[in-house]
Design a protein around this motif. Structure first.
Motif, mmCIF file in Angstrom:
data_model
loop_
_atom_site.group_PDB
_atom_site.id
_atom_site.type_symbol
_atom_site.label_atom_id
_atom_site.label_comp_id
_atom_site.label_asym_id
_atom_site.label_seq_id
_atom_site.Cartn_x
_atom_site.Cartn_y
_atom_site.Cartn_z
ATOM 1 N N VAL A 160 -59.899 94.781 5.640
ATOM 2 C CA VAL A 160 -59.055 94.542 4.473
ATOM 3 C C VAL A 160 -57.931 95.570 4.486
ATOM 4 N N PHE A 161 -56.722 95.087 4.734
ATOM 5 C CA PHE A 161 -55.532 95.927 4.719
ATOM 6 C C PHE A 161 -54.808 95.731 3.381
ATOM 7 N N ILE A 162 -54.266 96.822 2.844
ATOM 8 C CA ILE A 162 -53.534 96.737 1.585
ATOM 9 C C ILE A 162 -52.150 97.348 1.735
ATOM 10 N N ASN A 163 -51.197 96.783 0.994
ATOM 11 C CA ASN A 163 -49.849 97.334 0.928
ATOM 12 C C ASN A 163 -49.592 97.707 -0.528
ATOM 13 N N ILE A 164 -49.754 98.975 -0.832
ATOM 14 C CA ILE A 164 -49.709 99.445 -2.214
ATOM 15 C C ILE A 164 -48.357 99.195 -2.871
ATOM 16 N N ASP A 165 -47.258 99.500 -2.180
ATOM 17 C CA ASP A 165 -45.963 99.341 -2.848
ATOM 18 C C ASP A 165 -45.463 97.901 -2.825
ATOM 19 N N GLY A 166 -46.121 97.035 -2.068
ATOM 20 C CA GLY A 166 -45.786 95.612 -2.064
ATOM 21 C C GLY A 166 -44.543 95.234 -1.293
ATOM 22 N N ASN A 167 -43.947 96.187 -0.563
ATOM 23 C CA ASN A 167 -42.659 95.933 0.081
ATOM 24 C C ASN A 167 -42.722 95.780 1.599
ATOM 25 N N ALA A 168 -43.887 95.933 2.190
ATOM 26 C CA ALA A 168 -43.991 95.808 3.648
ATOM 27 C C ALA A 168 -43.761 94.366 4.074
ATOM 28 N N ASP A 169 -43.250 94.187 5.284
ATOM 29 C CA ASP A 169 -43.139 92.844 5.845
ATOM 30 C C ASP A 169 -44.537 92.241 5.978
#
Length: 387
Positions: A160-169
């Motif tokens: 499970v990978f997460i992108n906290i700031d929501g801005n990654a491609d």
């Protein structure tokens, strides 16, 4: 004094991003400064696809597991439809922690403070007495706007990978080359269960665990048992600059039981996997390994600038494997990973030496580590430029 992103000297990052023949490693502050760690959390760990857990942590619908990531209270949930999701583990009413220990959600996720309730897909479904005794609604409380705060997530390799700031491609774009490289393993993988997972607490910065894992240079001295059959000269570097890095071996030896039994192979593998294995870092903090008959995932949890937890999980090609052989495999891998602990803890202590400038790289042997340093420095440089 608190270090802001703009206060990290650009020249130190430039020195890291030089060609490997002349580059320096990341300087000491990137391992021993809580202020630099605070910048790194935003630039490296929150702005990219960081590993949080494995989907096997919540195997059945309704399973929920609270996880702290960089001080943030998160909740890993498998909803009623079987989808694994990540939410902030707080009630939208007064910010109370919702789930304090792993559990099965039988009905709804209920806040222990005022009993606001949420479905496993995050919807706010009940607000008892919110309009006064016996009145469970209020015009000012729009339940459709007060569901759990979901964290952007993606699952690959059961991780499970997460992108906290929501801005990654999108994850599939960021890691397209790695996904293609390991397309043979795009098939069912089965977690070995309770005896196939363990946690190693390590007194080191999380990056040193990555750096050590990336390279095979240390094998003859740190892993003499492994090196006795998978020798240093049997390994090769994986240097995908800006993407991922690691190492591979041409000599993978299957583990055998006392009766000669081995684990079943993954299906339809290319011939290169008959005796080969690869061990790659999915930047920033997930270490993965594949062999013909099993795989593993290590999620590095950065607890602080000098403390890390390594969460190790072993996977197999079939849902049922021989109990004794599986236990033997766990013992073998645990022993190998524990052999590395004195190294990464020793390097952490070494970063307090004021004369150390980040070190130099062997152009022949340290390519994977230099790739990782270059990637980290690039992410921080981009963050500094935006500050």
């Amino acid at each position: 004094m608190y270090i802001m992103a703009k206060d990290i000297p650009a020249q130190t990052l430039d020195a890291v991003r030089q060609p490997i023949e002349t580059a320096n490693g990341l300087p000491n502050a990137h391992y021993i400064s809580p202020d630099v760690f605070a910048v790194e959390k935003q630039a490296v760990l929150c702005a990219n696809w960081a590993g949080l857990a494995v989907a096997a942590d919540v195997p059945e619908p309704g399973d929920a597991k609270p996880i702290e990531f960089l001080g943030m209270p998160l909740l890993l949930v498998r909803d009623r439809q079987g989808r694994v999701r990540v939410f902030q583990n707080i009630c939208r009413h007064r910010g109370m922690i919702l789930v304090s220990e792993p559990k099965k959600i039988e009905g709804a996720i209920r806040c222990p403070y005022h009993s606001w309730c949420y479905s496993t897909d995050g919807k706010l479904v009940s607000t008892p007495h919110v309009g006064g005794p016996g009145h469970n609604t209020h015009d000012a409380i729009d339940k459709s706007l007060l569901g759990l705060i979901e964290v952007r997530s993606h699952i690959w390799f059961d991780t499970v990978f997460i992108n906290i700031d929501g801005n990654a491609d999108p994850f599939e774009e960021v890691h397209a080359d790695l996904i293609a490289r390991w397309s043979d393993f795009d098939q069912p993988m089965y977690h070995g269960g309770a005896d196939s997972t363990f946690v190693l607490p390590v007194k080191t910065n999380w990056k040193l665990a990555v750096e050590n894992y990336c390279e095979s240079y240390h094998l003859p001295w740190v892993h003499p048992g492994l090196n006795s059959y998978s020798r240093l000269e049997d390994h090769y570097n994986i240097d995908e600059k800006g993407k991922f890095s690691g190492q591979g071996t041409y000599v993978y030896r299957q583990l055998k039981g006392d009766d000669g039994a081995v684990f079943p192979d993954f299906a339809d593998l290319d011939d290169k996997w008959a005796e080969g294995g690869e061990y790659i870092t999915v930047y920033p903090n997930v270490l993965v390994g594949v062999q013909r008959d099993h795989a593993f995932v290590i999620v590095l949890e950065p607890v602080s600038f000098e403390e890390t937890r390594e969460h190790i999980h072993l996977y197999y090609a079939t849902p049922q494997t021989d109990d004794a052989l599986r236990a033997k495999n766990t013992v073998q891998w645990r022993g190998i990973f524990e052999e590395d602990l004195f190294v990464v803890e020793g390097m952490q202590k070494g970063r307090y030496a004021p004369g150390f400038d980040g070190g130099r790289f062997s152009p022949a042997m340290d390519g994977p580590t230099h790739c990782f340093h270059d990637w980290v420095a690039g992410k921080i440089a981009d963050h500094v430029a935006r500050a």
